[in-house]
Design a protein around this motif. Structure first.
Motif, PDB file in Angstrom:
ATOM      1  N   ILE A   7      -0.976 -10.549  -0.377  1.00 14.02           N
ATOM      2  CA  ILE A   7      -0.293  -9.285  -0.655  1.00 14.02           C
ATOM      3  C   ILE A   7       0.721  -8.946   0.435  1.00 14.02           C
ATOM      4  O   ILE A   7       1.564  -8.099   0.237  1.00 14.02           O
ATOM      5  N   ARG A   8       0.643  -9.653   1.547  1.00  9.27           N
ATOM      6  CA  ARG A   8       1.585  -9.432   2.642  1.00  9.27           C
ATOM      7  C   ARG A   8       2.592 -10.580   2.676  1.00  9.27           C
ATOM      8  O   ARG A   8       2.216 -11.742   2.789  1.00  9.27           O
ATOM      9  N   GLU A  50      -5.372  -1.086   1.036  1.00  5.73           N
ATOM     10  CA  GLU A  50      -5.423  -2.393   0.387  1.00  5.73           C
ATOM     11  C   GLU A  50      -6.710  -2.542  -0.429  1.00  5.73           C
ATOM     12  O   GLU A  50      -6.698  -3.077  -1.532  1.00  5.73           O
TER      13      GLU A  50
END
Length: 151
Positions: A7-8, A50
């Motif tokens: 996700i990063r 997150e």
């Protein structure tokens, strides 16, 4: 076939550089649809926001020495990489305060197994042990996997 999603963006780019083209095709950067993934491999820096992106029943598996903060009561959290100590180990109560009784971190177990097996090398650098050999040696010496924990 398995897909691994990050996700990063910076983690995605860093991982992509370490993979072959074939393996890199299974790595995707995820910008949405987070709740589609039910197993997350996470570091200790996993944020509450997150965690909130995931769906009920998600399993968080930490890759770091320290566990992430458990923010979801409807999800599962595995402990940090660790093993149950053999019953033959005496006077062992706890090694780390974030692990249950008679549980040792994977790094401590690795040191013990390396010594018991007489291995005179480590896995830093270019040499990587055969994972099956390490797994079998760990079981042979009585270390066992941990059950999945619910928050």
């Amino acid at each position: 076939m398995y897909q691994v999603a990050t996700i990063r963006e910076e983690e995605h780019e860093k991982l992509k550089k370490t993979l072959t083209n074939e393996d890199g095709n299974n790595l995707i950067h995820l910008a949405e649809n987070f709740n589609h993934y039910k197993v997350w491999l996470v570091g200790e820096d996993l944020t509450e926001s997150e965690q909130s992106l995931t769906s009920k029943g998600t399993l968080f598996i930490p890759l770091s020495q320290f566990p992430p903060q458990q923010k979801r009561k409807d999800c599962f959290y595995q402990t940090t990489p660790a093993r149950l100590a053999p019953k033959s180990f005496g006077n062992l109560h706890s090694c780390e305060n974030w692990l249950p009784r008679r549980v040792m971190s994977a790094s401590r177990v690795a040191g013990i197994v390396h010594t018991l097996e007489g291995w005179n090398t480590n896995e830093c650098g270019d040499q990587i042990f055969d994972i099956d050999k390490v797994w079998e040696a760990t079981l042979l010496h009585g270390f066992r996997p941990l059950p999945t924990l619910r928050n």
